[in-house]
Design a protein around this motif. Sequence first.
Motif: not given
Length: 235
Positions: A114-116, A122-129, A168-175
Motif C-alpha cells: 500500500a505505502y511503498a 490514506h490511513w485505511w491500510a494501516i488501520a486495517f492491519t 500506526t502512530w508513525f504513519l498518521d503523525f509523521k508520514v
Amino acid sequence: MNRVPGDAENAHSSSVESCPSLRDVPSINPAQLMARIESYEGREKKGISDVRRTFCLFVTFDLLFITLLWIIELNVKGGIETTLEKEVLQYDYSSSYFDIFLLAVFRFKVLILAYAMCRLRHWWAIAFTTAVTSAFLLAKVIISQLFSQGAFGYVLPIISFILAWIETWFLDFKVLPQEAEEENRFLIAQDASERAALLHPGVLSDGQFYSPPESVAGRSDEDSEEKQDSEKPVV
C-alpha cells in the motif's frame, strides 16, 4: 470658474498617487524559486519521500524482529526442526506461535504494497492491519494457553501488539502530515514563480532601449526642402 478644473486635476493626481505601483511590490527572486521547485521535483523523482522510506524500513524491522523472536522460541523448546514440525505441521491455536509470525508477514505485505508500491496517502491500510492484529492477539491471549509456556508467552504477543501501534502512530503523525506539508510548499513555490514570471518577464537589454535622435520642431520640413533643392540638376 477655474476652480472646477483645478479641483479635478488635484483629485486625479491624488488618486494616481494613492494607486499601488509595481515598485511597491516586494522583489521576488525567480532563481531561488526555480531552485526550490527543482528540489521538490527531484524528491518526487526519487519515488518515495525520506519519511515514507523510514516507515517502510520500520515495517521491515517489524517482520524481522518477530521472526527472530520466533526462531529463538523454537530453539528454546528443544530444537528448530522438532519444534517447527510441531508448530507448523501440527498447528495448535492454543500453544503455537506460528500464527503470530504469519500475522507479522501479513502486516508486512499489506503495508509495503500500500505505502511503498502503490504510494497510498490514506490511513485505511494501516488501520486495517492494526485492527486485525489487535483483535487476533487479544483473542489469542484470552483463549490460548501461552502464559503457561514461559516468558515467550508474554513477549511475542506484547511486542507484536506494540509494533503494530507504533507503525500506526508513525504513519498518521509523521508520514502523512509531513508529505502534505511538503506538497503545499511545492504548490506555494510554484504559484510564486508564476507570479514572479508575470511581474518580471525578463531583464531588458540595452538594445531594447533605443530612442531616435531628437529633432527640433519645424526643422524637419526645412531640411527636406533644402535636400530636394540641392538634388535638383543645375541647368
